[in-house]
Scaffold this motif. Structure first.
Motif, short mmCIF file in Angstrom:
data_model
loop_
_atom_site.label_atom_id
_atom_site.label_comp_id
_atom_site.label_asym_id
_atom_site.label_seq_id
_atom_site.Cartn_x
_atom_site.Cartn_y
_atom_site.Cartn_z
N HIS A 171 -10.96 5.45 2.92
CA HIS A 171 -9.87 5.01 2.05
C HIS A 171 -9.76 5.95 0.87
O HIS A 171 -10.75 6.46 0.39
N LYS A 172 -8.55 6.17 0.42
CA LYS A 172 -8.42 6.99 -0.79
C LYS A 172 -7.49 6.29 -1.78
O LYS A 172 -6.64 5.47 -1.41
N ILE A 173 -7.68 6.64 -3.01
CA ILE A 173 -6.84 6.07 -4.07
C ILE A 173 -5.78 7.11 -4.43
O ILE A 173 -6.10 8.27 -4.65
N ALA A 174 -4.54 6.68 -4.46
CA ALA A 174 -3.47 7.61 -4.83
C ALA A 174 -2.69 7.04 -6.00
O ALA A 174 -2.47 5.83 -6.08
N GLU A 175 -2.30 7.93 -6.89
CA GLU A 175 -1.45 7.48 -8.00
C GLU A 175 0.00 7.79 -7.64
O GLU A 175 0.32 8.90 -7.22
N VAL A 176 0.86 6.78 -7.81
CA VAL A 176 2.27 6.96 -7.47
C VAL A 176 3.11 6.82 -8.74
O VAL A 176 3.01 5.83 -9.46
#
Ligand SMILES: Nc1nc2c(ncn2[C@@H]2O[C@H](COP(=O)(O)OP(=O)(O)OP(=O)(O)O)[C@@H](O)[C@H]2O)c(=O)[nH]1
Ligand SMILES: [Mg+2]
Ligand SMILES: [Zn+2]
Ligand SMILES: [Zn+2]
Ligand SMILES: [Zn+2]
Ligand SMILES: [Zn+2]
Lengths: 126, 221
Positions: free
Chosen positions: B4-9
């Motif tokens: 899993h990865k964390i992405a900033e949108v």
């Protein structure tokens, strides 16, 4: 006050963007709230928590950045932060801090902007 | 194993801007139907409904009304007695109308048969300020009975007003209010706006209000 309808609109926006980005979970939401919106940040946070239940937003950290009022005076051209004397009377805000005239234009402080969200998604390349 | 990865949108969606966009759509819808709309805002009990009722009875337009009310349909009922098309909007706990609610009301109005639409907002001098509805002008109605410091206490609503009515001047002496102070307070915030003192009881100033609105309508067409 109108925190509930604003919170609903925020949730709608956040869930929409999260789904479009294939989020599995929303980790964090950053919202800019202008001082003139009459929104109480604590109440907005509370309502977002309630509305988030059973959605991707459940458990996300809500960060509210308060935006102070910026004005431009039409009499002396002063541009900058307005006076906020902390009272619930807003006269101070429309008084130019430099020349005391009341004919000012409001540049900032009216926003309720969903700025960014942090989401968790599965990494296809991993 | 699934990673899993964390992405900033970046979202940058301002709810207030979204309301303004909706308001602009509302105005287009009104323009397409050649309807001129007046948003009537003001303090609770200042005389908004009474003023609109008198305008309905004395103006030569096909008038329609959207009546915003927190809980009841009381004001909508009053307008119905004047035989004009009326939609009551119950805002529930909401303290103001917004563009979305007004858009819903459009569907229940015969817009093609209306050329002047009054939108009575919820009685509140704070919350409606930044919620445009799509109207062509905003009239603020306050009365001397709220006290002659009303304008100073709620300056923002007067800054963007197109017309300001200070009502119930027949009661000014009784409540010890200086209506001239209220006029000059408005003028300081909004130097070009027309401020009219009225008593809807004695009809003082009423013709002036009517004329002022007619001038706005004619300038728009
Ligand atoms: N003495 C006096 N009474 C007035 C005047 N104008 C309105 N009223 C009375 O004030 C009361 C409130 O008037 P409305 O027209 O219902 O006020 P409103 O602003 O629509 O009230 P809400 O919709 O409840 O916020 C009524 O009893 C009116 O008869 C006036 O000029 N003088
Ligand atoms: Mg009313
Ligand atoms: Zn409110
Ligand atoms: Zn100045
Ligand atoms: Zn609303
Ligand atoms: Zn809808």
């Amino acid at each position: 006050m109108h925190e509930l309808s604003m919170a609903e609109a925020i949730v709608e926006t956040v869930l929409d963007v999260a789904e479009k980005n294939d989020a599995q979970e929303i980790v964090e939401v950053t919202i800019e709230v202008g001082e003139l919106t009459m929104l109480n940040p604590e109440q907005v946070k509370f309502l977002l928590g309630v509305l988030a239940e059973d959605t991707l937003l459940e458990g996300a950290e809500i960060i509210i950045e308060e935006v102070p009022v910026e004005i431009k005076c039409r009499s002396c051209e002063f541009t900058g932060l307005a006076n906020t004397d902390g009272s619930d009377h807003y006269l101070a805000i429309v008084l130019c801090p430099k020349c005391d005239e009341r004919n000012v234009e409001i540049l900032k402080g009216r926003e309720c902007n969903v700025k960014t969200i942090k989401i968790e998604k599965s990494d296809e390349n991993a | 194993m699934k990673m899993h990865k964390i992405a900033e949108v970046e979202v940058q969606h301002d709810i207030m801007v979204a309301n303004r966009k909706l308001a602009r759509k509302n105005q287009k819808m009104l323009d397409n139907n050649q309807v001129y709309a007046v948003d009537v805002v003001g303090a609770i009990g200042s005389g908004k409904t009474t003023l609109i009722e008198a305008l309905i009875d004395s103006m030569d337009y096909n008038i329609g009304v959207i009546a915003g009310d927190v809980i009841s349909k009381y004001d909508a009922g009053r307008f119905e007695n004047h035989e004009v098309p009326v939609v009551g909007l119950n805002t529930g706990k909401e303290c103001h109308l917004d563009a979305h609610l007004v858009e819903h009301a459009f569907h229940d109005l015969p817009l093609g048969d209306i050329d002047l639409l009054f939108i009575e907002n919820v009685g509140n001098l704070i919350c409606p300020v930044d919620f445009e509805l799509g109207s062509h002008m905003r009239m603020v109605v306050i009365s001397v009975t709220e006290g002659d410091d009303t304008v100073e206490k709620h300056p923002l609503i007067f800054k963007d007003a197109d017309l300001v009515v200070i009502n119930k001047v027949d009661l000014a002496d009784a409540v010890g209010a200086d209506s001239d102070k209220m006029v000059s307070d408005v003028k300081q915030l909004n130097p070009d706006v027309q401020v009219i003192k009225t008593s809807l009881k004695t009809e003082k100033g009423f013709d002036e209000v009517k004329k002022a609105i007619e001038i706005f309508i004619n300038e728009n067409s």
